[in-house]
Design an enzyme around this catalytic site. Structure first.
Site, PDB file in Angstrom:
ATOM      1  N   HIS A 195      24.315 -44.229 -19.913  1.00  0.00           N
ATOM      2  CA  HIS A 195      24.346 -45.613 -19.434  1.00  0.00           C
ATOM      3  C   HIS A 195      25.773 -46.128 -19.239  1.00  0.00           C
ATOM      4  O   HIS A 195      26.096 -46.725 -18.222  1.00  0.00           O
ATOM      5  CB  HIS A 195      23.573 -46.495 -20.409  1.00  0.00           C
ATOM      6  CG  HIS A 195      23.757 -47.945 -20.162  1.00  0.00           C
ATOM      7  ND1 HIS A 195      23.166 -48.576 -19.086  1.00  0.00           N
ATOM      8  CD2 HIS A 195      24.504 -48.872 -20.783  1.00  0.00           C
ATOM      9  CE1 HIS A 195      23.535 -49.832 -19.094  1.00  0.00           C
ATOM     10  NE2 HIS A 195      24.342 -50.042 -20.110  1.00  0.00           N
ATOM     11  N   ARG A 302      18.569 -49.988  -7.906  1.00  0.00           N
ATOM     12  CA  ARG A 302      17.943 -49.800  -9.225  1.00  0.00           C
ATOM     13  C   ARG A 302      17.234 -51.085  -9.612  1.00  0.00           C
ATOM     14  O   ARG A 302      17.861 -52.007 -10.121  1.00  0.00           O
ATOM     15  CB  ARG A 302      19.001 -49.474 -10.279  1.00  0.00           C
ATOM     16  CG  ARG A 302      19.765 -48.201 -10.024  1.00  0.00           C
ATOM     17  CD  ARG A 302      20.623 -47.855 -11.230  1.00  0.00           C
ATOM     18  NE  ARG A 302      21.205 -46.539 -11.090  1.00  0.00           N
ATOM     19  CZ  ARG A 302      22.432 -46.304 -10.616  1.00  0.00           C
ATOM     20  NH1 ARG A 302      23.198 -47.308 -10.264  1.00  0.00           N
ATOM     21  NH2 ARG A 302      22.868 -45.077 -10.493  1.00  0.00           N
ATOM     22  N   ARG A 337      14.146 -48.417  -5.416  1.00  0.00           N
ATOM     23  CA  ARG A 337      13.409 -47.531  -6.315  1.00  0.00           C
ATOM     24  C   ARG A 337      12.560 -48.400  -7.220  1.00  0.00           C
ATOM     25  O   ARG A 337      13.059 -49.340  -7.829  1.00  0.00           O
ATOM     26  CB  ARG A 337      14.381 -46.699  -7.163  1.00  0.00           C
ATOM     27  CG  ARG A 337      13.658 -45.832  -8.192  1.00  0.00           C
ATOM     28  CD  ARG A 337      14.596 -44.926  -8.952  1.00  0.00           C
ATOM     29  NE  ARG A 337      15.456 -45.696  -9.850  1.00  0.00           N
ATOM     30  CZ  ARG A 337      16.474 -45.163 -10.529  1.00  0.00           C
ATOM     31  NH1 ARG A 337      16.766 -43.886 -10.379  1.00  0.00           N
ATOM     32  NH2 ARG A 337      17.202 -45.895 -11.334  1.00  0.00           N
ATOM     33  N   GLU A 436      13.295 -35.095  -8.581  1.00  0.00           N
ATOM     34  CA  GLU A 436      14.089 -34.988  -9.802  1.00  0.00           C
ATOM     35  C   GLU A 436      13.383 -34.205 -10.897  1.00  0.00           C
ATOM     36  O   GLU A 436      13.834 -34.169 -12.034  1.00  0.00           O
ATOM     37  CB  GLU A 436      14.507 -36.375 -10.304  1.00  0.00           C
ATOM     38  CG  GLU A 436      13.377 -37.360 -10.439  1.00  0.00           C
ATOM     39  CD  GLU A 436      13.839 -38.776 -10.793  1.00  0.00           C
ATOM     40  OE1 GLU A 436      14.946 -38.932 -11.313  1.00  0.00           O
ATOM     41  OE2 GLU A 436      13.061 -39.715 -10.549  1.00  0.00           O
ATOM     42  N   ASN A 459      20.833 -35.993 -11.474  1.00  0.00           N
ATOM     43  CA  ASN A 459      21.028 -36.115 -12.924  1.00  0.00           C
ATOM     44  C   ASN A 459      19.809 -35.588 -13.676  1.00  0.00           C
ATOM     45  O   ASN A 459      19.914 -34.734 -14.544  1.00  0.00           O
ATOM     46  CB  ASN A 459      21.249 -37.574 -13.333  1.00  0.00           C
ATOM     47  CG  ASN A 459      22.500 -38.155 -12.726  1.00  0.00           C
ATOM     48  OD1 ASN A 459      23.212 -37.472 -12.007  1.00  0.00           O
ATOM     49  ND2 ASN A 459      22.765 -39.416 -13.006  1.00  0.00           N
ATOM     50  N   ASP A 460      18.648 -36.136 -13.339  1.00  0.00           N
ATOM     51  CA  ASP A 460      17.446 -35.680 -14.016  1.00  0.00           C
ATOM     52  C   ASP A 460      17.066 -34.275 -13.578  1.00  0.00           C
ATOM     53  O   ASP A 460      16.631 -33.471 -14.389  1.00  0.00           O
ATOM     54  CB  ASP A 460      16.284 -36.649 -13.760  1.00  0.00           C
ATOM     55  CG  ASP A 460      16.292 -37.793 -14.773  1.00  0.00           C
ATOM     56  OD1 ASP A 460      16.879 -37.596 -15.862  1.00  0.00           O
ATOM     57  OD2 ASP A 460      15.724 -38.861 -14.492  1.00  0.00           O
ATOM     58  N   ARG A 470      21.072 -34.354 -21.393  1.00  0.00           N
ATOM     59  CA  ARG A 470      22.401 -34.691 -20.892  1.00  0.00           C
ATOM     60  C   ARG A 470      23.210 -35.536 -21.873  1.00  0.00           C
ATOM     61  O   ARG A 470      24.413 -35.679 -21.730  1.00  0.00           O
ATOM     62  CB  ARG A 470      22.302 -35.372 -19.534  1.00  0.00           C
ATOM     63  CG  ARG A 470      21.507 -36.650 -19.544  1.00  0.00           C
ATOM     64  CD  ARG A 470      21.209 -37.075 -18.119  1.00  0.00           C
ATOM     65  NE  ARG A 470      20.833 -38.481 -18.078  1.00  0.00           N
ATOM     66  CZ  ARG A 470      20.259 -39.067 -17.064  1.00  0.00           C
ATOM     67  NH1 ARG A 470      19.984 -38.387 -15.980  1.00  0.00           N
ATOM     68  NH2 ARG A 470      19.953 -40.333 -17.089  1.00  0.00           N
ATOM     69  N   CYS A 507      21.021 -39.153  -4.617  1.00  0.00           N
ATOM     70  CA  CYS A 507      21.563 -40.353  -5.256  1.00  0.00           C
ATOM     71  C   CYS A 507      22.022 -40.095  -6.680  1.00  0.00           C
ATOM     72  O   CYS A 507      22.257 -41.012  -7.437  1.00  0.00           O
ATOM     73  CB  CYS A 507      20.554 -41.493  -5.210  1.00  0.00           C
ATOM     74  SG  CYS A 507      19.012 -41.107  -6.018  1.00  0.00           S
TER      75      CYS A 507
END
Lengths: 573, 87
Positions: A195, A302, A337, A436, A459-460, A470, A507
Site C-alpha cells: 500500500h 481504483r 475497476r 491477474e 502485481n497479483d 509480495r 496496469c
C-alpha cells in the site's frame, strides 16, 4: 556526480543500503518515527474484587485522554468535541455499569458501551449526525490506547515536513495524516507493491520498503537523505554530502521539467507504432495531475477509495457524482475497476472475518458477487456516468467464466432498470476483465470471446503465478515479473487478445518498469497504465525506440528459461 | 424547579460544536438540568445525549433546572442557547 558521492561516505554519517526501491526520488529531511503498537483486548470474566480496579483504570484512561485532547484542542476545534465526549457522563455510566454487570474489564466494557452508542447514532435520520460515529470510534480508540498504555495516533505530532519511518503503514494509517507533510516513506516491512509503495508513487515521493532493522538505526529528528534512485539511506550526513544531494535533487527536478515538454506529443515509436499511455488513479485529484503529465486516458480507476475513505458503503448518488466528474475529465478513456477490497484493504464500517490467507480469500469480484445489492449500486452508478464520457467497466480477480457471466448478467439487470426509468447511459459500454490469476491466463482464449478488453494486473499475476507473497520480506527476492513464466503468460494473453481483436493493456507495476518497456512494446501491448508521474519517462522511452527492433528483442526474451538470461538479453544485470 | 421555553437557532441544528459548548456550560452548573424536546428528555451535561437527539434548527425546547442555583443556571443556559452557543 555519482563518483563524488561515493568518495564522501565517511565518519559520523551512517549509510544503509536498500535492495529494492518502491518509489524513486530523492528526499532530504528530518525523520519522524511512527510508534505503533497493536491492541490486545481480553474478554474474560473478571473477579468481583477487581471491579473497583477496572473502574479506576477506566477513570485514569479518561484523565489521560483529557490531557491529550486539551493540548490538541488548542489547534483544532474538533478535539473540543472529543473532549466533551470523553468526559461524557452517559458514556461513563454505561462503561461502569458494564464492568459491574457483565463482569468484563474496562476495555471490553468500553467497547460494548461504544457499540451501543454507535447503534444509536447510526439510527439518526440526520446524515451529519450519523457521520459523528467516526468521532465516537476515534475516542474509543484513544481510550483503548490509554487503557493499554500505547500511543493513540502516532501521527499526532506530525506538523512539519518529514520523512516517515515506520514498521509498516496500513491504508487507515495513511488516511490519518496530512500527506503534504511527507517527504518520503521508509518502512521496515512491506514489499514494493504494498500500500505504501502505491501511495508514494501516486504522491510522487520516494519510498524505500522492507528496510530491515531501520527503526533501531534512526532516532527521531535525525537528518536523513533518502536516495531512492540508488537505494541508499544516509543518516546524519555531513554538509558536503548534503549540498551534493541538494544539487542532485534540483537536477532531477530539471529533468522532469524537460520531459514534461513531451506532454502534447503522442507515445509513438520511431517506426510509427502508437501505444496508449494511461494513468492508474485513486482520486479525482490524480486524474487532474495525470492530465498535466499528458495521459491518454485512465487505464485503472481504483474505485476502492470511494469505499475506504468513507463511513458507509457509498450510495449510488455519491458514486455517480464522482464517476461522472472522472468521465468528463478523462477524455478518450476511463476504465473503472469495480470494488477491489479484501486482501490487505479493509473497510472501517464492515466487519471482515479474519482469514488464514486473505490473498486467497474473500476479495474483489468474490465480494461483489456475494453482496449483490452493493455491486449493483456500483454498476448502476458507473452506467449513469457513462452518459458523460468514454467509460469502461473492468472486473478484478476473475478466475472463471461463471464469475464473468454472473457479473455481466447483473450489469444487464442494471441496464434494464435504467431503461425502465428512462435514464440514459452508454449502450455500447465496454466490459473487460483484469488478467491477474493463473486461471484467467489459461482460459484467456475463451474470455477473449466474451469481453471487450483485457488488462493484465502484473502485481497479483506475479504473486499468484509464482506463489510468492509480495509482502513477505524473506522471499521478496523471488517476486520478480521478469520470471519467464510471467513473461510467457503476458505474451499468451496479448496474442489471445489480438487474435480476437480486443485490446490488451497492463496496469501493474511492470507496465511502468522502464527496463521492461522495450519487451512489452515488442510483445504488442496496446496500453501501458501507470502512476501519472511515470508517464513522461515512459513516453520518452517509447518515442526513442523502434517497434521492429522491440519485437525482435521480445521474441528473444521469451525463448529464455532463466531470469538471468532474460536480464542479459535486455541488457541489464 | 424552574423552566423556560426557547428555540434552537443554530443553522445546522444542535450539531457537534454547539452541543459541545452546551455540555461544557451545563456541566459547570450545580442544578439538575433536563431539556425537553417533544417527548424526549435530554441531559445537557452529556454531549452524546444531546447529539443523539439530533435537534434541528427551529425546534422548540424546554429547559428545566432544579437545585439551589436553579435560577442562575436556567438564565445562563437559556442565554447561551439563544445566542447560538458560540456559533
Amino acid at each position: 556526480m555519482r563518483d563524488c558521492l561515493k568518495g564522501l561516505m565517511e565518519v559520523n554519517m551512517k549509510t544503509i543500503h536498500v535492495e529494492r526501491t518502491a518509489s524513486k526520488g530523492i528526499a532530504i529531511g528530518k525523520a519522524y518515527l511512527v510508534d505503533k503498537t497493536d491492541l490486545n483486548i481480553s474478554y474474560d470474566t473478571i473477579r468481583e474484587q477487581d471491579i473497583t480496579k477496572e473502574i479506576s483504570r477506566f477513570e485514569a484512561a479518561v484523565a489521560n485522554s483529557v490531557r491529550e485532547l486539551e493540548a490538541l484542542a488548542v489547534k483544532d476545534k474538533i478535539f473540543d468535541t472529543h473532549l466533551e465526549m470523553i468526559k461524557d457522563i452517559t458514556l461513563y455510566d454505561s462503561v461502569v455499569s458494564k464492568i459491574k454487570e457483565n463482569r468484563q474489564n474496562a476495555e471490553a466494557s468500553l467497547e460494548a458501551a461504544i457499540a451501543e452508542l454507535i447503534e444509536i447514532f447510526e439510527g439518526i435520520e440526520d446524515e451529519y449526525m450519523r457521520e459523528r460515529t467516526a468521532d465516537i470510534r476515534d475516542i474509543n480508540e484513544r481510550l483503548l490506547c490509554n487503557l493499554q498504555g500505547v500511543k493513540h495516533n502516532p501521527f499526532e505530532n506530525m506538523n512539519e515536513e518529514a520523512i516517515l519511518v515506520a514498521k509498516d503503514l496500513s491504508p487507515s494509517d495513511t488516511a490519518s495524516f496530512n500527506t503534504d507533510y511527507v517527504l518520503g516513506f521508509i518502512t521496515q516491512e512491506g514489499g514494493i507493491t504494498s500500500h505504501v509503495s502505491i501511495l508514494a508513487k501516486g504522491l510522487g515521493i520516494p519510498a524505500l520498503v522492507g528496510v530491515k532493522d531501520i527503526l533501531n538505526q534512526i532516532e527521531p529528528g535525525d537528518t536523513i537523505i533518502m536516495d531512492a534512485e540508488n537505494g541508499k539511506i544516509l543518516i546524519n550526513p555531513d554538509n558536503n554530502t548534503l549540498s551534493l544531494y541538494e544539487k542532485e535533487r534540483i537536477h532531477q527536478l530539471k529533468r522532469s521539467e524537460q520531459l514534461s515538454q513531451l506532454k502534447e506529443l503522442p507515445a509513438i515509436t520511431k517506426d510509427g507504432r502508437k501505444v496508449s499511455l494511461c494513468a492508474n488513479v485513486g482520486s479525482i485529484q490524480d486524474i487532474k495531475k495525470a492530465i498535466e503529465c499528458g495521459m491518454d486516458g485512465v487505464g485503472l480507476f481504483r474505485s476502492e477509495f470511494l469505499y475506504m475513505d468513507n463511513t458507509h458503503f457509498p450510495t449510488e448518488e455519491e458514486q455517480y457524482l464522482v464517476y461522472k466528474e472522472a468521465a468528463q475529465l478523462s477524455g478518450p478513456e476511463l476504465t473503472i475497476r469495480t470494488l477491489d477490497i479484501g486482501g490487505d484493504k479493509a473497510l472501517s464500517y464492515y466487519e471482515f472475518e479474519k482469514e488464514e490467507n486473505p490473498f486467497l480469500g474473500w476479495r474483489a469480484i468474490r465480494i461483489s458477487l456475494d453482496l449483490k445489492d452493493m455491486f449493483k449500486t456500483q454498476l448502476t452508478a458507473i452506467l449513469r456516468a457513462s452518459a458523460y464520457g468514454k467509460v469502461r467497466i473492468m472486473f478484478p480477480m476473475i478466475i472463471s467464466m461463471e464469475e464473468l457471466r454472473m457479473a455481466k448478467e447483473l450489469l444487464e439487470e442494471c441496464k434494464k432498470e435504467l431503461d425502465n426509468k428512462s435514464i440514459s447511459y452508454d449502450k455500447e459500454i465496454k466490459v473487460g476483465i483484469m488478467i491477474e490469476t493463473p486461471a484467467s491466463v489459461l482460459l484467456v482464449e475463451d474470455f477473449a470471446k466474451e469481453v471487450d478488453f483485457f488488462s493484465i494486473g502484473t502485481n497479483d499475476l506475479t504473486q499468484y503465478l509464482l506463489a510468492v507473497d509480495r509482502g513477505n520480506n524473506k522471499i521478496s527476492k523471488l517476486y520478480n515479473s521478469f520470471h519467464p513464466a510471467v513473461l510467457r503468460s503476458i505474451r499468451h494473453v496479448i496474442r489471445a487478445g489480438h487474435k480476437n481483436n480486443i485490446t490488451v493493456g497492463m496496469c501493474g507495476e511492470f507496465a511502468s518498469d522502464i527496463r521492461a518497456a522495450k519487451l512489452l512494446l515488442g510483445l504488442g501491448l496496446d496500453e501501458f497504465s501507470m502512476s501519472y508521474r511515470e508517464i513522461p519517462e515512459m513516453k520518452n522511452m517509447i518515442r526513442n525506440n523502434s517497434y521492429e527492433e522491440a519485437q525482435a528483442v521480445a521474441e528473444k526474451v521469451c525463448e529464455k528459461i532463466t531470469i538471468r538470461e532474460v536480464y542479459e538479453v535486455l541488457g541489464f544485470s | 424547579m424552574v423552566s423556560q421555553k426557547t428555540k434552537v437557532i443554530n443553522p445546522s441544528g444542535m450539531h457537534a460544536r454547539p452541543a459541545s459548548e452546551l455540555a461544557k456550560l451545563a456541566s459547570k452548573c450545580e442544578s439538575d438540568i433536563t431539556i425537553k424536546v417533544g417527548e424526549k428528555n435530554i441531559n445537557p451535561k452529556s454531549i452524546l445525549n444531546i447529539m443523539s437527539a439530533a435537534i434541528r434548527c427551529g425546534t422548540d425546547i424546554v429547559v428545566e433546572c432544579s437545585g439551589e442555583t436553579e435560577k442562575e443556571d436556567l438564565a445562563k443556559i437559556i442565554e447561551a442557547i439563544e445566542s447560538g452557543l458560540g456559533e
